[in-house]
Scaffold this motif. Structure first.
Motif, PDB file in Angstrom:
ATOM      1  N   GLY A 157       0.724  -1.237   0.181  1.00 31.53           N
ATOM      2  CA  GLY A 157      -0.013  -0.031   0.323  1.00 31.53           C
ATOM      3  C   GLY A 157       0.965   1.165  -0.160  1.00 31.53           C
ATOM      4  N   THR A 158       0.412   2.401   0.423  1.00 32.49           N
ATOM      5  CA  THR A 158       0.982   3.767   0.433  1.00 32.49           C
ATOM      6  C   THR A 158       1.161   4.181   2.102  1.00 32.49           C
ATOM      7  OG1 THR A 158      -1.215   4.863   0.507  1.00 32.49           O
ATOM      8  CG2 THR A 158      -0.079   4.366  -1.591  1.00 32.49           C
ATOM      9  N   ALA A 159       2.191   5.067   2.113  1.00 32.45           N
ATOM     10  CA  ALA A 159       2.589   5.632   3.486  1.00 32.45           C
ATOM     11  C   ALA A 159       3.165   6.968   3.171  1.00 32.45           C
ATOM     12  CB  ALA A 159       3.352   4.827   4.123  1.00 32.45           C
ATOM     13  N   GLY A 163       7.426  12.792   5.888  1.00 35.40           N
ATOM     14  CA  GLY A 163       6.761  13.861   5.099  1.00 35.40           C
ATOM     15  C   GLY A 163       6.624  13.515   3.477  1.00 35.40           C
ATOM     16  N   ARG A 164       7.198  12.520   3.038  1.00 33.18           N
ATOM     17  CA  ARG A 164       7.278  12.166   1.715  1.00 33.18           C
ATOM     18  C   ARG A 164       6.059  11.042   1.375  1.00 33.18           C
ATOM     19  NH1 ARG A 164      11.952  13.010  -0.777  1.00 33.18           N
ATOM     20  NH2 ARG A 164      10.712  12.153  -2.820  1.00 33.18           N
ATOM     21  N   LYS A 165       5.438  11.166   0.254  1.00 36.67           N
ATOM     22  CA  LYS A 165       4.292  10.085   0.009  1.00 36.67           C
ATOM     23  C   LYS A 165       5.354   8.891  -0.644  1.00 36.67           C
ATOM     24  CE  LYS A 165       0.669  13.045  -1.479  1.00 36.67           C
ATOM     25  NZ  LYS A 165      -0.133  13.623  -2.665  1.00 36.67           N
ATOM     26  N   ALA A 166       5.145   7.872  -0.161  1.00 36.67           N
ATOM     27  CA  ALA A 166       5.724   6.580  -0.340  1.00 36.67           C
ATOM     28  C   ALA A 166       4.927   5.425  -0.980  1.00 36.67           C
ATOM     29  CB  ALA A 166       6.768   6.159   0.753  1.00 36.67           C
ATOM     30  N   ALA A 167       5.521   4.439  -1.514  1.00 41.23           N
ATOM     31  CA  ALA A 167       4.901   3.125  -1.852  1.00 41.23           C
ATOM     32  C   ALA A 167       5.514   2.213  -1.055  1.00 41.23           C
ATOM     33  CB  ALA A 167       4.898   2.718  -3.330  1.00 41.23           C
ATOM     34  N   GLY A 168       4.792   1.471  -0.187  1.00 42.85           N
ATOM     35  CA  GLY A 168       5.323   0.146   0.554  1.00 42.85           C
ATOM     36  C   GLY A 168       5.427  -1.020  -0.222  1.00 42.85           C
ATOM     37  N   ALA A 184       9.741   6.631  -2.586  1.00 39.70           N
ATOM     38  CA  ALA A 184       8.982   7.743  -3.004  1.00 39.70           C
ATOM     39  C   ALA A 184       8.208   7.564  -4.092  1.00 39.70           C
ATOM     40  CB  ALA A 184      10.136   8.989  -2.899  1.00 39.70           C
ATOM     41  N   THR A 185       7.142   8.250  -4.110  1.00 41.08           N
ATOM     42  CA  THR A 185       6.300   8.458  -5.229  1.00 41.08           C
ATOM     43  C   THR A 185       6.066   9.813  -5.654  1.00 41.08           C
ATOM     44  OG1 THR A 185       4.355   8.244  -3.794  1.00 41.08           O
ATOM     45  CG2 THR A 185       5.044   6.317  -4.700  1.00 41.08           C
TER      46      THR A 185
END
Length: 236
Positions: A157-159, A163-168, A184-185
């Motif tokens: 999923g995402t996280a 403070g950065r958008k990321a894919a897990g 990072a996304t």
């Protein structure tokens, strides 16, 4: 710094390189192998990165912070709790490691502690401490391109990481176990964090954060009279 502890952290660094490239989550139809290949490329393009983290092993905890440039220069610090602290420098192919009195005493007793105090140990190929240089080798990490990690990579999923958008992602290898990574996304698909999941309630594990991509890494080597070979310290 014990050989076992260096090997454990070095192994995790190798594993994180594989995780670092496991996709941004933007192209779910893309094969895992292709995503991994693109991620490797993005990581390899970084001029430098700062790696901070911690490792717990059988009740012993170590924290570290290393800034490494793609050319091999790096600087860092390691805190082994009540076992001692150490510093790392690498420039022009020369690797130096400075241990405090507690680590020197563990390395070679009172004589080593006296001879090595306020000195830097020159690390050569084959030395016990050579594993610490794994932190400095951003572009030559063996896991890059070895073809194993993409065989079992699942989305987590995402996280939001620092403070950065990321894919897990969760990557599993029969050799190295499982590692959870965050890529990072909201820009280049660079790693932001990697950690080993805790199994069966164990507190053992490793967490690494990646930041300061492409920031300058400045290394100032000590004077020659403050440098001694690791071998000579063991013989003192």
């Amino acid at each position: 710094m014990g050989v076992k502890r260096a090997a454990v952290v070095g192994g995790v660094v190798l594993a994180l390189a594989g995780l670092a490239g496991c996709g941004s989550g933007d192209e779910p139809a893309m094969s895992a192998g292709t995503v991994l290949e693109q991620g490797h490329k993005q990581f390899a393009q970084a001029a430098s990165v700062k790696i901070t983290g911690s490792e717990s092993d059988s009740g012993q905890k170590m924290t570290f912070a290393v800034s490494a440039a793609a050319g091999g220069d790096c600087t860092g610090s390691f805190d082994f709790g009540d076992q001692g602290k150490a510093e790392l420098l690498r420039s022009g192919g020369q690797t130096l490691f400075k241990e405090d009195e507690r680590l020197l005493a563990r390395l070679g007793g009172d004589k080593a502690m006296a001879a090595g105090k306020d000195h830097w140990l020159r690390i050569k190929d084959g030395d016990d401490l050579q594993t610490v240089t794994t932190f400095c080798d951003l572009k030559s990490t063996p896991v890059f391109g070895d073809g194993d990690w993409y065989k079992d990579v699942a989305s987590e999923g995402t996280a939001t990481v620092d403070g950065r958008k990321a894919a897990g992602i969760l990557a599993t290898s029969s050799k190295d176990g499982s590692f959870e990574g965050y890529v990072a996304t909201d820009g280049p698909a660079r790693p932001l964090r990697v950690e080993s999941p805790h199994v069966g309630g164990s507190s053992d594990g490793t967490t690494m954060d990646f930041s300061d991509y492409d920031a300058p890494v400045t290394v100032s080597l000590p004077p020659a009279d403050r440098i001694i070979d690791l071998d000579s310290l063991k013989q003192s």
